[in-house]
Design an enzyme around this catalytic site. Structure first.
Site, PDB file in Angstrom:
ATOM      1  N   CYS A 134      45.710  10.628  57.940  1.00 33.33           N
ATOM      2  CA  CYS A 134      45.076   9.318  57.944  1.00 33.33           C
ATOM      3  C   CYS A 134      45.634   8.469  56.807  1.00 33.33           C
ATOM      4  CB  CYS A 134      43.567   9.457  57.789  1.00 33.33           C
ATOM      5  SG  CYS A 134      42.793  10.534  59.019  1.00 33.33           S
ATOM      6  N   LYS A 152      62.246  12.957  71.403  1.00 36.68           N
ATOM      7  CA  LYS A 152      62.109  11.513  71.275  1.00 36.68           C
ATOM      8  C   LYS A 152      61.488  10.920  72.543  1.00 36.68           C
ATOM      9  CE  LYS A 152      62.461  10.820  67.646  1.00 36.68           C
ATOM     10  NZ  LYS A 152      62.462  12.130  67.244  1.00 36.68           N
ATOM     11  N   ASN A 173      41.528  11.497  53.572  1.00 39.95           N
ATOM     12  CA  ASN A 173      42.673  11.989  54.326  1.00 39.95           C
ATOM     13  C   ASN A 173      42.728  13.485  54.088  1.00 39.95           C
ATOM     14  OD1 ASN A 173      45.179  12.453  55.584  1.00 39.95           O
ATOM     15  ND2 ASN A 173      46.286  12.017  53.693  1.00 39.95           N
ATOM     16  N   GLY A 174      42.680  14.268  55.154  1.00 35.62           N
ATOM     17  CA  GLY A 174      42.726  15.708  54.994  1.00 35.62           C
ATOM     18  C   GLY A 174      41.651  16.401  55.800  1.00 35.62           C
ATOM     19  N   HIS A 218      69.004  30.765  83.880  1.00 37.58           N
ATOM     20  CA  HIS A 218      68.107  31.875  83.596  1.00 37.58           C
ATOM     21  C   HIS A 218      66.639  31.463  83.713  1.00 37.58           C
ATOM     22  CE1 HIS A 218      71.338  34.532  82.395  1.00 37.58           C
ATOM     23  NE2 HIS A 218      71.839  33.546  81.647  1.00 37.58           N
ATOM     24  N   LYS A 260      52.820   9.510  61.461  1.00 36.30           N
ATOM     25  CA  LYS A 260      54.126   9.626  60.815  1.00 36.30           C
ATOM     26  C   LYS A 260      54.198  10.803  59.853  1.00 36.30           C
ATOM     27  CE  LYS A 260      58.256   8.074  59.904  1.00 36.30           C
ATOM     28  NZ  LYS A 260      59.286   8.214  60.949  1.00 36.30           N
ATOM     29  N   TRP A 281      43.511   9.199  61.985  1.00 36.98           N
ATOM     30  CA  TRP A 281      44.072  10.110  62.980  1.00 36.98           C
ATOM     31  C   TRP A 281      43.059  11.229  63.114  1.00 36.98           C
ATOM     32  CZ3 TRP A 281      45.673  15.255  63.311  1.00 36.98           C
ATOM     33  CH2 TRP A 281      46.460  15.569  64.425  1.00 36.98           C
ATOM     34  N   GLU A 296      66.310  17.317  70.359  1.00 40.34           N
ATOM     35  CA  GLU A 296      65.846  16.087  69.723  1.00 40.34           C
ATOM     36  C   GLU A 296      65.724  14.952  70.738  1.00 40.34           C
ATOM     37  OE1 GLU A 296      64.725  13.263  66.776  1.00 40.34           O
ATOM     38  OE2 GLU A 296      64.483  15.417  67.080  1.00 40.34           O
ATOM     39  N   GLU A 339      57.746  11.926  72.905  1.00 33.82           N
ATOM     40  CA  GLU A 339      56.910  11.327  71.860  1.00 33.82           C
ATOM     41  C   GLU A 339      56.484   9.910  72.211  1.00 33.82           C
ATOM     42  OE1 GLU A 339      57.979  12.957  67.437  1.00 33.82           O
ATOM     43  OE2 GLU A 339      59.504  11.754  68.414  1.00 33.82           O
ATOM     44  N   ARG A 358      50.125   6.089  60.069  1.00 34.85           N
ATOM     45  CA  ARG A 358      49.527   7.372  59.715  1.00 34.85           C
ATOM     46  C   ARG A 358      48.348   7.728  60.615  1.00 34.85           C
ATOM     47  NH1 ARG A 358      51.055   9.168  54.614  1.00 34.85           N
ATOM     48  NH2 ARG A 358      49.225  10.505  54.550  1.00 34.85           N
TER      49      ARG A 358
END
Length: 652
Positions: free
Chosen positions: A2, A529, A100-101, A548, A647, A74, A525, A532, A27
């Protein structure tokens, strides 16, 4: 995860808090709120969803208060609803807290407080904190204030210190109280928090982008520290009550760097900034050698040698003992940084000839590998605050601390874009990545910067170990110096075509990305992307593994993106791609310019300039970033703030 902001000074707090939250919205953006104290009254306004919902509520309110705290959330505990939004208040509405946490023992504390008659209005872990502070304030009032010998400078700070002594977990807090309208108390324990110093005013924030519009003088709190901010100054103490003397440092960031500068989204702006990032990294990493002799055509690296090493074209200023007699390297990372670590593994093994393993940091801390001597552990974190990565590094340091054999000593290296953050106090040495501020949640330029740090590190170690000739080192450096122009060409030439191509995939539900060798991590990656920011299911595979199992997923509705550039695995990758074509999959190829054979195989080609295969990831990543961006933008999604993501991941 957050975002926290706070202000005390001579200006109206609401506008400063809102602007700070806007800088920190990356955030978390499930909900937002602010609390202020003015004329002896604490007021709190909260709203579900994006920050503009809170702003609309505040527009009709006149609030001259000059102290306040704000939060953008968040969600971890409790759904993203208004009643779970911060700030949280005590039962009497006199104490407001943002966090935050995660408070890990909040259930036990909640049950205890409920048993004492405290009422809860949310499902969050944070709400226990204002109740605990309120309880401690009442106890101190009944006792007539702080007892003799208490080191805290105020009753509010004393109550906060007593309350946080009961908390377990990782948290950063900002606290205000209507009965103490001239002080703001902030706390840090395993979650980032910085203080900004102004003229007769002070700021606090989870991250420095919220501070730089107001001040460049910033002090970062360390773990187990709390501070009291008043218009007269900042007083900092340890949790144990010891007064600390600390000094702010000056940030060299320009506020313009965090603006969009005409781009539709931060992500697109940051993709366009990547040539400059590569140049900045090269400038930072290439300097003078041990004899202060620069590498020039007149003094090539291959001519400047000693009995122990080949002259490296890179100077990372790393202590000799960090490289030592390396026998093993562990890379700890999460998300995009983990993909950068996979490229780093390839470079460290193929160039420096050192066995290297890449671990998810969240797994390594609970199931570490057996101890091996002469081991370098590298933590990769864009923010320098990633909880899993920091905890894994600390665990590695602790388990090696008491080993009787000095060969087992911990050697910790951090790769980060934010060297001022916590990782600087965990790792023995840092390689800053010089990407500048990245606002978009999906990492682009910071990924390229992380790759650059691995190239510099691998070549530097290889020269130290004499596994790379001076001529080859110079050749690779020459190739790296050409990359900024190549990236500029890709962005300018491919952006429009990729934007047009994105129209074909607005309804697509699944994507497959494949690559081999050093470009397998780029397939991973590229898939990350896309998922996301577009919310399309996408998976990356080694091209040779398609047959496979994953090949069962293919049909005409599942596009396959193949990274196929010349090199040791080119023919194999082309062969694997043809297997996908036989299953009617639409093929998109990331190929080099002028590859006519590839042009015939693929339905669409995204071209990059031809470079040495070992340097190709720095180019092949770019069109995949653009593809993800334009598909998400075409679908009308919030590219910079994708749902459920933040982020900086500062919770486990």
């Amino acid at each position: 995860m957050c975002g926290i902001v706070g202000y005390i000074g001579t200006q109206t707090a609401t506008g400063i808090l809102l602007e700070g939250l806007r800088k920190l919205e990356y955030r978390g953006y499930d909900s937002a709120g602010i609390a202020t104290v003015g004329e002896g009254v604490l007021s709190c306004v909260r709203a579900k969803g994006k920050l503009f919902n809170l702003q609309e509520k505040l527009e009709s309110l006149e609030n001259p208060a000059r102290i306040g705290i704000g939060h953008t959330r968040w969600a971890t505990h409790g759904k993203p609803e208004e009643h779970n939004a911060h700030p949280h208040l005590d039962g009497g509405g006199a104490v407001a807290v943002v966090q935050n946490g995660i408070i890990e023992n909040y259930r036990e504390l909640r049950d205890e407080l409920k048993g004492q008659g405290f009422e809860f209005r949310s499902e969050t872990d944070t709400e226990v904190v204002p109740h605990l502070i309120s309880r401690e304030l009442k106890k101190l009032a009944e006792a007539g204030g702080l007892p003799g010998g208490d080191p805290m400078p105020s009753v509010l700070m004393g109550a906060v210190r007593r309350a946080i002594a009961l908390l377990e977990g990782a948290f950063a807090l900002a606290v205000i109280c209507q009965d103490y309208p001239d002080e703001l108390v902030v706390v840090r324990q395993q979650a980032p928090l910085s203080i900004g110093f102004g003229q007769g005013e002070f700021f606090c924030a989870s991250d420095t982008p919220a501070l730089i519009p107001h001040t460049r003088a910033v002090l970062t709190l360390d773990n187990r520290e709390l501070a009291r901010l008043t218009p007269l100054g900042a007083e900092i103490y340890s949790f144990e009550g010891k007064r600390l003397t600390k000094y702010p440092h000056t940030l060299d960031w320009n506020p313009v760097l965090v603006e969009k500068q005409g781009f539709r989204h931060y992500m697109l702006k940051e993709i366009y900034e990547q040539p400059g990032v590569v140049r900045d990294c090269l400038e930072a990493y290439t300097a003078v050698d041990r004899l202060d002799t620069p590498v020039t055509p007149e003094h090539p690296a291959s001519e400047i040698q000693d009995q122990d090493s080949v002259r490296s074209p890179f100077n990372l200023n790393a202590p000799t003992e960090l490289y030592g007699d390396l026998q093993q390297i562990h890379i700890l990372a999460c998300g995009t940084s983990w993909h950068a670590g996979l490229v780093g593994k390839y470079l460290l093994e193929q160039i420096a000839q050192i066995p290297t393993t890449v671990h998810y940091a969240s797994e390594f801390r609970y199931a570490p590998t057996p101890l091996t001597p002469n081991t370098l552990t590298i933590g990769v974190t864009q923010s320098g605050e990633t909880s899993d990565t920091l905890s894994a590094l600390e665990a590695e340091r602790d388990r090696r601390a008491n080993h009787p054999d000095p060969a087992y000593k911990a050697h910790l290296l951090g790769i980060t874009n934010r060297p001022e953050n916590t990782i600087s106090r965990v790792a023995d040495y840092l390689i800053p990545t010089h990407a500048g501020i990245e606002i978009g949640v999906a990492a682009t330029k910071t990924f390229i910067a992380q790759l650059m740090s691995f190239y510099a590190l691998a070549i530097d170690i290889a020269c130290h170990r004499r596994t790379l000739s001076g001529d080859r080192a110079e050749e690779l450096l020459g190739g790296l110096r050409q990359l900024p122009a190549h990236i500029e060409a890709i962005v300018e030439q491919q952006n429009g075509a990729i934007e047009a191509l994105a129209h074909d995939f607005t309804e697509t539900q699944d994507f497959i990305f494949i690559g081999r060798g050093i470009n397998f991590p780029i397939a991973l990656e590229g898939a990350l992307k896309l998922k996301e920011i577009s919310y399309i299911h996408a998976e990356g595979y080694p091209a040779g593994e398609m047959k496979h199992g994953p090949i069962a997923l293919l049909d005409a509705k599942v596009p396959v993106v193949s990274v196929a550039v010349p090199g040791s695995v080119y023919e194999k990758t082309i062969s694997n791609t043809q297997e996908a074509k036989a299953r009617d999959a639409k093929l998109i190829g990331v190929v080099v310019e002028g590859d006519t054979a590839a042009a015939e195989l693929f339905d669409t080609v995204l071209t990059v300039p031809a470079v040495d295969e070992i340097l190709s990831p720095l180019l092949t990543a770019i069109p995949l970033q653009l593809l993800a961006y334009h598909i998400a933008a075409r679908r009308g999604l919030d590219v910079d703030q994708p749902r459920n993501l933040a982020k900086s991941v500062t919770v486990e």
